[in-house]
Design an enzyme around this catalytic site. Structure first.
Site, PDB file in Angstrom:
ATOM      1  N   CYS A 139       6.994  -3.849   1.407  1.00  9.51           N
ATOM      2  CA  CYS A 139       6.495  -4.700   2.481  1.00  9.51           C
ATOM      3  C   CYS A 139       4.979  -4.842   2.316  1.00  9.51           C
ATOM      4  O   CYS A 139       4.257  -3.836   2.304  1.00  9.51           O
ATOM      5  CB  CYS A 139       6.817  -4.034   3.817  1.00  9.51           C
ATOM      6  SG  CYS A 139       6.130  -4.872   5.250  1.00  9.51           S
ATOM      7  N   ASN A 140       4.526  -6.072   2.182  1.00  6.54           N
ATOM      8  CA  ASN A 140       3.089  -6.307   2.025  1.00  6.54           C
ATOM      9  C   ASN A 140       2.321  -5.878   3.272  1.00  6.54           C
ATOM     10  O   ASN A 140       1.231  -5.317   3.182  1.00  6.54           O
ATOM     11  CB  ASN A 140       2.829  -7.801   1.782  1.00  6.54           C
ATOM     12  CG  ASN A 140       3.385  -8.283   0.459  1.00  6.54           C
ATOM     13  OD1 ASN A 140       2.677  -8.360  -0.526  1.00  6.54           O
ATOM     14  ND2 ASN A 140       4.666  -8.604   0.421  1.00  6.54           N
ATOM     15  N   TYR A 161       6.820  -7.020  11.502  1.00  5.16           N
ATOM     16  CA  TYR A 161       5.552  -6.291  11.421  1.00  5.16           C
ATOM     17  C   TYR A 161       4.370  -7.265  11.404  1.00  5.16           C
ATOM     18  O   TYR A 161       3.281  -6.943  11.863  1.00  5.16           O
ATOM     19  CB  TYR A 161       5.484  -5.481  10.122  1.00  5.16           C
ATOM     20  CG  TYR A 161       6.296  -4.197  10.050  1.00  5.16           C
ATOM     21  CD1 TYR A 161       7.063  -3.732  11.117  1.00  5.16           C
ATOM     22  CD2 TYR A 161       6.270  -3.442   8.882  1.00  5.16           C
ATOM     23  CE1 TYR A 161       7.793  -2.552  11.003  1.00  5.16           C
ATOM     24  CE2 TYR A 161       6.991  -2.253   8.771  1.00  5.16           C
ATOM     25  CZ  TYR A 161       7.752  -1.813   9.834  1.00  5.16           C
ATOM     26  OH  TYR A 161       8.463  -0.644   9.716  1.00  5.16           O
ATOM     27  N   GLY A 162       4.603  -8.405  10.794  1.00 11.00           N
ATOM     28  CA  GLY A 162       3.494  -9.303  10.460  1.00 11.00           C
ATOM     29  C   GLY A 162       2.771  -9.914  11.630  1.00 11.00           C
ATOM     30  O   GLY A 162       1.678 -10.461  11.483  1.00 11.00           O
ATOM     31  N   CYS A 168       4.908 -12.090   0.973  1.00  8.91           N
ATOM     32  CA  CYS A 168       5.751 -11.336   1.920  1.00  8.91           C
ATOM     33  C   CYS A 168       7.098 -11.205   1.234  1.00  8.91           C
ATOM     34  O   CYS A 168       7.606 -12.169   0.662  1.00  8.91           O
ATOM     35  CB  CYS A 168       5.880 -12.100   3.237  1.00  8.91           C
ATOM     36  SG  CYS A 168       7.195 -11.489   4.336  1.00  8.91           S
ATOM     37  N   THR A 169       7.667 -10.015   1.290  1.00  9.88           N
ATOM     38  CA  THR A 169       8.891  -9.776   0.515  1.00  9.88           C
ATOM     39  C   THR A 169      10.102 -10.537   1.061  1.00  9.88           C
ATOM     40  O   THR A 169      11.123 -10.643   0.380  1.00  9.88           O
ATOM     41  CB  THR A 169       9.202  -8.268   0.448  1.00  9.88           C
ATOM     42  OG1 THR A 169       9.221  -7.725   1.778  1.00  9.88           O
ATOM     43  CG2 THR A 169       8.156  -7.540  -0.382  1.00  9.88           C
ATOM     44  N   SER A 224      10.075  -3.964   6.836  1.00 13.74           N
ATOM     45  CA  SER A 224      10.290  -4.229   8.258  1.00 13.74           C
ATOM     46  C   SER A 224      11.702  -4.748   8.512  1.00 13.74           C
ATOM     47  O   SER A 224      12.141  -4.792   9.656  1.00 13.74           O
ATOM     48  CB  SER A 224       9.292  -5.276   8.736  1.00 13.74           C
ATOM     49  OG  SER A 224       9.557  -6.507   8.075  1.00 13.74           O
TER      50      SER A 224
HETATM   51  N1  DGL Z   1       8.469  -8.315   4.561  1.00 12.67           N
HETATM   52  C1  DGL Z   1       7.220  -8.008   5.147  1.00 12.67           C
HETATM   53  C2  DGL Z   1       6.045  -8.230   4.179  1.00 12.67           C
HETATM   54  O1  DGL Z   1       6.223  -8.206   2.985  1.00 12.67           O
HETATM   55  C3  DGL Z   1       6.848  -8.516   6.506  1.00 12.67           C
HETATM   56  C4  DGL Z   1       7.763  -9.244   7.364  1.00 12.67           C
HETATM   57  C5  DGL Z   1       7.419  -9.031   8.832  1.00 12.67           C
HETATM   58  O2  DGL Z   1       6.575  -9.741   9.374  1.00 12.67           O
HETATM   59  O3  DGL Z   1       7.999  -8.119   9.389  1.00 12.67           O
HETATM   60  O4  DGL Z   1       4.940  -8.404   4.615  1.00 12.67           O
END
Ligand code: DGL
Length: 279
Positions: free
Chosen positions: A66-67, A35-36, A187-188, A4
């Site tokens: 991205c998780n 995204y989260g 979360c990455t 994201s």
């Molecule tokens: N880096 C994303 C993950 O690993 C999410 C970050 C977001 O909320 O956009 O879930």
């Protein structure tokens, strides 16, 4: 690979270390992040658009760094691209169970990852083992976004405050009975806050992210074609960065956290993901 935003750079770092001769295309979907805290339909639509774009580049593997996107989309993407070598990320609960002595494991992730059916199934599977394990899950609203903005400004005050708020809500950290001795960064983006988290939870608590595990898995999947382009040539270890948001953010993050000085291309905001230009 895509995320994201800049969080997936923590995965790119591990992939480059493991496979220095491979070429990478990284897309930060910052124009449609975070995204989260969005609904699953949004994350799925964005993931589909980006995957379609990357597939046109003839990639030999695609990493969803991205998780949140993995939880929302990987099963459908696998159906839609059955021949594509697709790798996703999920919170590293299994390694955490193996490491934890107190059996108290904290999990930091986005609200959307934690609510997903995929994560709930993982949680159930890892809770039912022989060890007396309890997971303390914490939706970390705002943290990925704060990390994103800190990349550009260098101001980590908001990141530090949110880390304190979220770890504070989880309970006591430490190596004594009843304390959380293992913290999963689900979360990455969060590895880029690990200095702050380390200061809050103390020196002994295990902080687990899965960048290296993803790199190993990608390597395994690619073994037959590693260091070999489509025409049989060895890759130069080139990295191309693209964003749907602000190029300076991705550029600054790559420089700050990966010591990677690279130009950033802009991916068209028309959702077709077909227009980009180098800046
Ligand atoms: N880096 C994303 C993950 O690993 C999410 C970050 C977001 O909320 O956009 O879930």
């Amino acid at each position: 690979m895509f995320d994201s935003g800049i969080g997936g750079l923590s995965v790119l770092k591990a992939l480059r270390a493991a496979m220095p001769h491979e070429d990478f295309i990284y897309i930060a979907d910052s124009g449609h992040a975070p995204y989260g805290e969005r609904d699953e339909a949004h994350v799925l639509a964005r993931s589909r658009a980006i995957v379609q774009h990357l597939v046109r580049h003839n990639v030999k593997a695609l990493v969803i760094a991205c998780n949140t996107a993995t939880a929302a989309a990987i099963h459908l993407l696998r159906d839609e691209h059955p021949t594509l070598a697709l790798v996703g990320v999920e919170p590293a609960l299994k390694p955490a169970v193996a490491l934890s002595q107190t059996g108290r494991i904290g999990v930091m992730a986005t609200r959307s990852t934690l609510a997903s059916a995929k994560f709930q199934a993982l949680l159930a599977a890892q809770s039912g083992g022989a060890k007396d394990v309890r997971f303390i899950v914490q939706p970390c609203d705002g943290l990925a976004h704060a990390i994103e903005t800190s990349a550009d400004s260098g101001d980590m005050a908001r990141v530090a405050a949110l880390c304190a708020q979220h770890t504070g809500a989880m309970g006591q950290f430490g190596m004594q009975a009843g304390q959380i001795d293992t913290l999963v960064l689900g979360c990455t983006h969060y590895p880029f806050a690990s200095e702050h988290l380390r200061a809050l939870v103390g020196p002994q608590v295990h902080l687990i992210d899965n960048g290296q595990a993803i790199a190993r898995q990608t390597q395994r999947l690619l073994r037959p074609s590693l260091e070999c382009g489509l025409n049989g040539s060895v890759g130069a270890g080139q990295v191309r960065l693209f964003t749907t948001g602000q190029p300076p953010t991705l550029q600054a993050a790559a420089l700050r956290w990966l010591e990677l000085a690279a130009g950033v291309g802009v991916l068209g905001a028309d959702n077709s993901c077909s227009i980009y230009r180098e800046t």
